[in-house]
Enzyme design. Structure first.
Site, PDB file in Angstrom:
ATOM      1  N   GLY A   1       0.773  -1.182   0.085  1.00  0.00           N
ATOM      2  CA  GLY A   1       0.081  -0.043  -0.026  1.00  0.00           C
ATOM      3  C   GLY A   1       0.847   1.285  -0.123  1.00  0.00           C
ATOM      4  O   GLY A   1       0.173   2.242  -0.150  1.00  0.00           O
ATOM      5  N   HIS A   2       2.121   1.193  -0.016  1.00  0.00           N
ATOM      6  CA  HIS A   2       2.861   2.349   0.173  1.00  0.00           C
ATOM      7  C   HIS A   2       4.210   2.378  -1.204  1.00  0.00           C
ATOM      8  O   HIS A   2       5.117   2.104  -0.872  1.00  0.00           O
ATOM      9  CB  HIS A   2       3.681   2.305   1.503  1.00  0.00           C
ATOM     10  CG  HIS A   2       4.024   3.737   1.758  1.00  0.00           C
ATOM     11  ND1 HIS A   2       5.299   4.101   1.702  1.00  0.00           N
ATOM     12  CD2 HIS A   2       3.668   4.886   2.415  1.00  0.00           C
ATOM     13  CE1 HIS A   2       5.520   5.361   1.865  1.00  0.00           C
ATOM     14  NE2 HIS A   2       4.180   5.709   2.534  1.00  0.00           N
ATOM     15  N   PHE A   3       3.722   2.803  -2.264  1.00  0.00           N
ATOM     16  CA  PHE A   3       2.707   3.153  -2.711  1.00  0.00           C
ATOM     17  C   PHE A   3       2.404   2.195  -4.096  1.00  0.00           C
ATOM     18  O   PHE A   3       3.524   1.844  -4.911  1.00  0.00           O
ATOM     19  CB  PHE A   3       2.687   4.569  -3.255  1.00  0.00           C
ATOM     20  CG  PHE A   3       2.883   5.397  -2.271  1.00  0.00           C
ATOM     21  CD1 PHE A   3       1.761   5.896  -1.690  1.00  0.00           C
ATOM     22  CD2 PHE A   3       4.178   5.915  -1.841  1.00  0.00           C
ATOM     23  CE1 PHE A   3       2.112   6.891  -0.341  1.00  0.00           C
ATOM     24  CE2 PHE A   3       4.271   7.083  -0.859  1.00  0.00           C
ATOM     25  CZ  PHE A   3       3.454   7.560  -0.192  1.00  0.00           C
TER      26      PHE A   3
ATOM     27  N   ILE B   1       7.718   2.741  -2.005  1.00  0.00           N
ATOM     28  CA  ILE B   1       8.719   3.419  -1.329  1.00  0.00           C
ATOM     29  C   ILE B   1       8.733   3.097   0.210  1.00  0.00           C
ATOM     30  O   ILE B   1       7.481   3.081   0.760  1.00  0.00           O
ATOM     31  CB  ILE B   1       8.623   4.866  -1.477  1.00  0.00           C
ATOM     32  CG1 ILE B   1       8.718   5.311  -2.802  1.00  0.00           C
ATOM     33  CG2 ILE B   1       9.717   5.750  -0.539  1.00  0.00           C
ATOM     34  CD1 ILE B   1       8.486   6.971  -3.114  1.00  0.00           C
TER      35      ILE B   1
END
EC number: 4.2.1.59
Length: 158
Positions: free
Chosen positions: A59-61, A66
């Site tokens: 989820g990042h991203f 990252i």
């Protein structure tokens, strides 16, 4: 932190089993894979292998993975924990190193999958159970993040 003028011998490398003996963290929160060098009471150089399989990249991203800055700081804090526990001869005692303050944190470049993140931490001072550290995370020779923090060595909370 060293209070004598004696030469302190370097320890290392330390594998993940030795890291796990010093820290309570386990997957997915164990963020130190190995220790290259540890000079008790002075400094540590540790490694975090950042892979695309890290749970936070989901989820990042999406499409642009990252490593979250807070997890870079956590990796540095874990390296500091190994430094403190090993330096004080507390490995295997169950003592924990708790964050108290984070100061002067700066993020310079993004940490992406496929790199070896070099974690360098120095003791600034130790008084009783309180330790102050200066730390930086590097990708090759480039600073990805730098910070100073204070931690407390204590028994686990019940």
């Amino acid at each position: 932190m060293t209070e004598t003028t004696e030469k302190v011998e370097s320890i290392g490398p330390l594998d993940v089993k030795r890291v796990m003996a010093a820290l309570p963290h386990r997957f997915p929160m164990l963020l130190v894979d190995r220790v290259e060098t540890l000079i008790p009471g002075e400094k540590i150089v540790a490694i975090k292998a950042v892979t695309i399989n890290e749970p936070f990249f989901t989820g990042h991203f999406p499409g642009n993975p990252i490593m979250p800055g807070v997890l870079i700081v956590e990796a540095l804090a874990q390296a500091a924990g190994v430094l403190a526990i090993e330096s004080l001869g507390l490995t295997g005692t169950g003592k924990l190193v708790y964050f108290m303050a984070i100061n002067e944190t700066k993020f310079r470049i993004p940490v992406e999958p496929g790199i070896l993140l070099r974690l360098e931490v120095e003791f600034l001072q130790k008084r009783a159970k309180i330790c102050k550290f200066k730390a930086r995370a590097l990708i090759e020779d480039k600073v990805a993040a730098e910070t100073e923090f204070t931690a407390m060595i204590a028994d686990p909370a019940n």
